[in-house]
Design a protein around this motif. Structure first.
Motif, PDB file in Angstrom:
ATOM      1  N   VAL A  98     -10.529  12.203   1.215  1.00 46.87           N
ATOM      2  CA  VAL A  98     -10.538  10.856   0.634  1.00 46.87           C
ATOM      3  C   VAL A  98      -9.352  10.676  -0.318  1.00 46.87           C
ATOM      4  CG1 VAL A  98     -11.831   9.244  -0.831  1.00 46.87           C
ATOM      5  CG2 VAL A  98     -13.016  10.510   0.979  1.00 46.87           C
ATOM      6  N   ASP A  99      -9.010  11.692  -1.089  1.00 49.01           N
ATOM      7  CA  ASP A  99      -7.846  11.590  -1.971  1.00 49.01           C
ATOM      8  C   ASP A  99      -6.580  11.253  -1.185  1.00 49.01           C
ATOM      9  OD1 ASP A  99      -9.346  12.176  -4.214  1.00 49.01           O
ATOM     10  OD2 ASP A  99      -8.566  14.214  -4.454  1.00 49.01           O
ATOM     11  N   ARG A 100      -6.467  11.819  -0.011  1.00 50.10           N
ATOM     12  CA  ARG A 100      -5.271  11.588   0.798  1.00 50.10           C
ATOM     13  C   ARG A 100      -5.266  10.207   1.463  1.00 50.10           C
ATOM     14  NH1 ARG A 100      -2.841  16.477   2.467  1.00 50.10           N
ATOM     15  NH2 ARG A 100      -1.358  15.196   3.615  1.00 50.10           N
ATOM     16  N   LEU A 101      -6.365   9.471   1.349  1.00 51.59           N
ATOM     17  CA  LEU A 101      -6.383   8.094   1.849  1.00 51.59           C
ATOM     18  C   LEU A 101      -5.562   7.170   0.956  1.00 51.59           C
ATOM     19  CD1 LEU A 101     -10.072   7.667   3.085  1.00 51.59           C
ATOM     20  CD2 LEU A 101      -8.038   8.338   4.394  1.00 51.59           C
ATOM     21  N   VAL A 102      -4.967   7.702  -0.092  1.00 56.10           N
ATOM     22  CA  VAL A 102      -4.056   6.925  -0.937  1.00 56.10           C
ATOM     23  C   VAL A 102      -2.936   6.329  -0.068  1.00 56.10           C
ATOM     24  CG1 VAL A 102      -2.543   8.862  -1.599  1.00 56.10           C
ATOM     25  CG2 VAL A 102      -2.834   6.917  -3.143  1.00 56.10           C
ATOM     26  N   ASN A 105      -3.225   2.719   0.401  1.00 57.17           N
ATOM     27  CA  ASN A 105      -3.256   1.883  -0.790  1.00 57.17           C
ATOM     28  C   ASN A 105      -1.979   1.078  -0.996  1.00 57.17           C
ATOM     29  OD1 ASN A 105      -4.603   0.851  -3.048  1.00 57.17           O
ATOM     30  ND2 ASN A 105      -3.524   2.271  -4.378  1.00 57.17           N
ATOM     31  N   CYS A 106      -0.925   1.397  -0.288  1.00 56.50           N
ATOM     32  CA  CYS A 106       0.317   0.639  -0.451  1.00 56.50           C
ATOM     33  C   CYS A 106       0.269  -0.627   0.411  1.00 56.50           C
ATOM     34  CB  CYS A 106       1.524   1.496  -0.095  1.00 56.50           C
ATOM     35  SG  CYS A 106       1.596   1.959   1.635  1.00 56.50           S
ATOM     36  N   PRO A 107       1.035  -1.648   0.056  1.00 59.64           N
ATOM     37  CA  PRO A 107       0.963  -2.929   0.761  1.00 59.64           C
ATOM     38  C   PRO A 107       1.146  -2.832   2.283  1.00 59.64           C
ATOM     39  CG  PRO A 107       2.250  -3.171  -1.233  1.00 59.64           C
ATOM     40  CD  PRO A 107       1.956  -1.699  -1.078  1.00 59.64           C
ATOM     41  N   GLN A 108       2.083  -2.019   2.763  1.00 63.32           N
ATOM     42  CA  GLN A 108       2.334  -1.972   4.205  1.00 63.32           C
ATOM     43  C   GLN A 108       1.211  -1.281   4.976  1.00 63.32           C
ATOM     44  OE1 GLN A 108       4.303  -0.501   1.926  1.00 63.32           O
ATOM     45  NE2 GLN A 108       5.018   1.500   2.588  1.00 63.32           N
ATOM     46  N   ASN A 109       0.400  -0.465   4.312  1.00 58.51           N
ATOM     47  CA  ASN A 109      -0.689   0.222   5.000  1.00 58.51           C
ATOM     48  C   ASN A 109      -2.062  -0.378   4.700  1.00 58.51           C
ATOM     49  OD1 ASN A 109       1.023   2.060   6.248  1.00 58.51           O
ATOM     50  ND2 ASN A 109       0.978   3.440   4.504  1.00 58.51           N
ATOM     51  N   ARG A 110      -2.165  -1.126   3.636  1.00 58.52           N
ATOM     52  CA  ARG A 110      -3.456  -1.697   3.235  1.00 58.52           C
ATOM     53  C   ARG A 110      -4.026  -2.625   4.309  1.00 58.52           C
ATOM     54  NH1 ARG A 110      -6.113  -0.961  -0.911  1.00 58.52           N
ATOM     55  NH2 ARG A 110      -7.136  -2.348  -2.315  1.00 58.52           N
ATOM     56  N   ARG A 137     -22.071   6.494  -4.832  1.00 59.87           N
ATOM     57  CA  ARG A 137     -21.226   5.687  -5.731  1.00 59.87           C
ATOM     58  C   ARG A 137     -19.746   6.004  -5.527  1.00 59.87           C
ATOM     59  NH1 ARG A 137     -20.512   1.076  -7.516  1.00 59.87           N
ATOM     60  NH2 ARG A 137     -19.798   0.869  -9.640  1.00 59.87           N
ATOM     61  N   PHE A 138     -19.436   7.292  -5.327  1.00 63.41           N
ATOM     62  CA  PHE A 138     -18.058   7.717  -5.051  1.00 63.41           C
ATOM     63  C   PHE A 138     -17.515   6.974  -3.824  1.00 63.41           C
ATOM     64  CE2 PHE A 138     -15.694  10.538  -2.142  1.00 63.41           C
ATOM     65  CZ  PHE A 138     -14.493  10.632  -2.823  1.00 63.41           C
ATOM     66  N   PHE A 139     -18.295   6.953  -2.751  1.00 63.75           N
ATOM     67  CA  PHE A 139     -17.855   6.266  -1.538  1.00 63.75           C
ATOM     68  C   PHE A 139     -17.815   4.753  -1.734  1.00 63.75           C
ATOM     69  CE2 PHE A 139     -19.056  10.263   0.636  1.00 63.75           C
ATOM     70  CZ  PHE A 139     -17.876  10.469   1.337  1.00 63.75           C
ATOM     71  N   GLU A 140     -18.804   4.203  -2.404  1.00 61.26           N
ATOM     72  CA  GLU A 140     -18.812   2.755  -2.636  1.00 61.26           C
ATOM     73  C   GLU A 140     -17.539   2.313  -3.356  1.00 61.26           C
ATOM     74  OE1 GLU A 140     -23.603   1.776  -2.923  1.00 61.26           O
ATOM     75  OE2 GLU A 140     -22.488   2.188  -4.769  1.00 61.26           O
ATOM     76  N   LYS A 141     -17.193   2.989  -4.418  1.00 57.90           N
ATOM     77  CA  LYS A 141     -16.000   2.612  -5.202  1.00 57.90           C
ATOM     78  C   LYS A 141     -14.718   2.839  -4.398  1.00 57.90           C
ATOM     79  CE  LYS A 141     -15.733   1.693  -9.125  1.00 57.90           C
ATOM     80  NZ  LYS A 141     -15.566   0.402  -9.769  1.00 57.90           N
ATOM     81  N   SER A 142     -14.614   3.997  -3.752  1.00 53.44           N
ATOM     82  CA  SER A 142     -13.392   4.331  -3.013  1.00 53.44           C
ATOM     83  C   SER A 142     -13.183   3.401  -1.831  1.00 53.44           C
ATOM     84  CB  SER A 142     -13.462   5.783  -2.516  1.00 53.44           C
ATOM     85  OG  SER A 142     -13.592   6.669  -3.594  1.00 53.44           O
ATOM     86  N   LEU A 143     -14.243   3.157  -1.065  1.00 57.04           N
ATOM     87  CA  LEU A 143     -14.105   2.325   0.130  1.00 57.04           C
ATOM     88  C   LEU A 143     -13.948   0.854  -0.221  1.00 57.04           C
ATOM     89  CD1 LEU A 143     -16.644   4.173   2.429  1.00 57.04           C
ATOM     90  CD2 LEU A 143     -14.147   4.399   2.361  1.00 57.04           C
ATOM     91  N   ASP A 144     -14.613   0.409  -1.280  1.00 51.92           N
ATOM     92  CA  ASP A 144     -14.426  -0.962  -1.738  1.00 51.92           C
ATOM     93  C   ASP A 144     -12.972  -1.192  -2.134  1.00 51.92           C
ATOM     94  OD1 ASP A 144     -15.442  -3.614  -2.555  1.00 51.92           O
ATOM     95  OD2 ASP A 144     -14.918  -2.909  -4.570  1.00 51.92           O
ATOM     96  N   TYR A 145     -12.382  -0.219  -2.781  1.00 60.16           N
ATOM     97  CA  TYR A 145     -10.988  -0.323  -3.191  1.00 60.16           C
ATOM     98  C   TYR A 145     -10.070  -0.505  -1.985  1.00 60.16           C
ATOM     99  CZ  TYR A 145      -6.857   0.497  -6.021  1.00 60.16           C
ATOM    100  OH  TYR A 145      -5.669   0.352  -6.665  1.00 60.16           O
ATOM    101  N   LEU A 146     -10.437   0.111  -0.864  1.00 58.35           N
ATOM    102  CA  LEU A 146      -9.639  -0.014   0.356  1.00 58.35           C
ATOM    103  C   LEU A 146     -10.109  -1.169   1.249  1.00 58.35           C
ATOM    104  CD1 LEU A 146      -9.253   3.750   1.298  1.00 58.35           C
ATOM    105  CD2 LEU A 146      -7.475   2.225   0.415  1.00 58.35           C
ATOM    106  N   ASN A 147     -11.076  -1.950   0.763  1.00 58.28           N
ATOM    107  CA  ASN A 147     -11.632  -3.078   1.521  1.00 58.28           C
ATOM    108  C   ASN A 147     -12.332  -2.644   2.804  1.00 58.28           C
ATOM    109  OD1 ASN A 147     -10.740  -5.126  -0.308  1.00 58.28           O
ATOM    110  ND2 ASN A 147      -8.685  -4.816   0.502  1.00 58.28           N
ATOM    111  N   ILE A 148     -12.984  -1.492   2.759  1.00 58.87           N
ATOM    112  CA  ILE A 148     -13.776  -1.007   3.888  1.00 58.87           C
ATOM    113  C   ILE A 148     -15.242  -1.242   3.548  1.00 58.87           C
ATOM    114  CG2 ILE A 148     -14.438   1.008   5.254  1.00 58.87           C
ATOM    115  CD1 ILE A 148     -11.673   2.199   4.626  1.00 58.87           C
TER     116      ILE A 148
END
Length: 185
Positions: A98-102, A105-110, A137-148
């Motif tokens: 999940v850390d590597r899903l950063v 997070n950049c505009p061209q990959n989001r 909660r970890f997944f909720e926050k992380s995936l919400d941040y990526l709009n998943i």
């Protein structure tokens, strides 16, 4: 045809997480979906060091197995995150992934994450469902941040021994039916 990508974050091949994710994917295939599964315990994925090279439209300099997982992750419609609870959170294998899903997070990959859904599959040895709260909660926050969007979750309490979840026919049926439903949704 929907593509479902299963990620098993348990180090135990044939363990409860692997059994559950496999059963969910079986339901997906029965429903007409295409599936792929990855066992993180068999992969060499190094930790993210926050260099953000991936944000500059370049490949990650780590050159490990994660570089081969970005494309199937990008191409899938649904991603299944399977992890047992270790110390009230996901395994180190899953956390590293999940850390590597950063990368996304950049505009061209989001944009690649639009309309993607996720399913959480979380077995654990304690009987109290609250044991999984921090992992969820970890997944909720992380995936919400990526709009998943999280489209479903399976919690399997009270399983410790390798593969013993197979004896819980109710959970095995629920996870299979969730797989079928995901493809039809």
């Amino acid at each position: 045809m929907k593509k479902i990508f299963g990620i098993v974050g348990s180090p135990r091949k044939g363990g409860n997480t692997h059994v559950l994710v496999s059963r969910l994917l079986e339901g997906c295939r029965h429903g007409g979906g295409a599936t792929e599964i990855v066992l993180l315990g068999e992969k060499d994925i190094k930790e993210c060091d926050g260099c953000h090279v991936c944000w500059k439209d370049k490949d990650c300099p780590k050159w490990d197995d994660m570089n081969n997982l970005y494309q199937p992750f990008t191409d899938c419609d649904v991603v299944v995150f399977g992890t047992p609870v270790y110390w009230y959170g996901p395994t180190a294998l899953m956390k590293c992934f999940v850390d590597r899903l950063v990368y996304y997070n950049c505009p061209q990959n989001r944009e690649k994450m639009r309309k993607k859904q996720a399913v959480l599959v979380i077995p654990f040895e304690e009987n109290d469902l609250k044991t999984a709260d921090l992992t969820i909660r970890f997944f909720e926050k992380s995936l919400d941040y990526l709009n998943i969007e999280i489209a479903g979750r399976i919690l399997a309490p009270n399983v410790t021994k390798k593969g013993e979840v197979k004896r819980d026919h109710q959970i095995m049926r629920r996870v299979y039916e969730l797989g079928e439903w995901l493809v039809k949704k």
